[in-house]
Design an enzyme around this catalytic site. Structure first.
Site, PDB file in Angstrom:
ATOM      1  CB  SER A 255      -2.223  -9.498  -5.367  1.00 16.40           C
ATOM      2  OG  SER A 255      -1.474  -8.586  -6.129  1.00 16.40           O
TER       3      SER A 255
ATOM      4  CE  LYS B 164      -0.876  -1.918  -5.016  1.00 16.54           C
ATOM      5  NZ  LYS B 164      -0.333  -1.178  -3.843  1.00 16.54           N
TER       6      LYS B 164
ATOM      7  CB  SER C 266      -0.891   0.002   1.252  1.00 18.07           C
ATOM      8  OG  SER C 266      -1.668   1.174   1.315  1.00 18.07           O
TER       9      SER C 266
END
Length: 206
Positions: free
Chosen positions: A111, A43, A39
Site C-alpha cells: 500500500s 510485514k 516488499s
C-alpha cells in the site's frame, strides 16, 4: 415517485446482530492492524508472529496478505494504477467485515502511498485502524529479496515496482514504526502487543 434509501434496499441490516453482540461473544474488540512497507520489509513475518502471540492469549485473528487475497477475491486484478486502488479498496471492505465481527485483522500490504492507506482507514473507520510502518530500509529489503522480485525489477522484467521504479510514501502519522534491522521479530511483536492489547481486550478478558 418513491425515493429508495439504503434502508429500503438493504433492510436486512436492521435485523442482523450488531457488532457489540459479536464482540461480547468473542470477548474481544475488533481492530484492523495495517502493516505497510516495502516488499521484503518483514510485514508478513511480523503479522504471522503477532497472530500466534494473540492466539495464545485467546484472541481471534485473521491475516490478510497478497498471497491469500491475490489468489482469491482479487485474482481478476492486475497491477495497473486503477487495479492497485481497487485491490486496496476490496481489502479494506473485507477487513471491515472482519473487524465488525470482532476479529483482530492483520493486513500486510505494501500500500505504497498515503492516499491508499487513508482510503482504507476511511472504509474501516479511523477508530478501528492502526497503521504500522515496517520501515526496514530499501537496501536491506533488496538484500533479502525473498521472492526474487527486486532482481527482476532491476532487469526491467517487473514494471512500476515499489522502491525501484515506483515510489513509496512513508506514513505521515503511523501508530508504530518498526525497523527490522534494529529490532528482531520478538522485540517487534512485544511493541505491537503493548499497542494492541489495551485496544482489543474487554474487561472480562483482562
Amino acid at each position: 415517485m418513491e425515493v429508495l434509501t439504503p434502508n429500503h434496499i438493504y433492510p436486512i441490516f436492521d435485523r442482523m446482530l450488531d457488532r457489540s453482540s459479536k464482540e461480547q461473544l468473542l470477548g474481544q474488540r475488533g481492530l484492523m492492524v495495517w502493516f505497510t512497507g516495502l516488499s521484503g520489509s518483514g510485514k508478513s513475518t511480523l503479522a504471522i508472529a503477532l497472530e500466534r502471540e494473540l492466539q495464545q492469549r485467546g484472541l481471534l485473528c485473521r491475516i490478510l496478505d497478497g498471497d491469500n487475497i491475490r489468489s482469491g477475491i482479487n485474482n481478476n486484478l492486475g497491477f495497473s494504477p486503477e487495479d492497485r486502488v481497487e485491490n486496496i479498496r476490496r481489502i479494506a471492505e473485507v477487513g471491515k467485515l472482519f473487524v465488525d465481527t470482532g476479529i483482530i485483522t492483520l493486513a500486510a500490504f505494501i500500500s505504497p502511498n498515503n492516499d491508499l492507506r487513508q482510503m482504507a482507514a476511511r472504509i474501516i473507520g479511523p477508530d478501528d485502524f492502526l497503521e504500522i510502518y515496517v520501515s526496514t530500509p530499501l537496501a536491506e529489503c533488496e538484500r533479502r529479496d525473498v521472492k526474487g522480485l527486486y532482481a527482476k525489477a532491476r532487469k526491467g522484467e517487473i514494471k512500476a515496482f515499489t522502491g525501484v521504479s515506483a515510489p513509496f510514501e512513508a506514513p505521515e502519522h503511523p501508530a508504530l514504526t518498526l525497523d527490522t534491522t534494529q529490532l528482531d521479530v520478538q522485540q517487534s511483536v512485544e511493541q505491537l502487543l503493548a499497542l494492541i492489547l489495551p485496544k482489543v481486550q474487554l474487561k472480562n478478558k483482562e
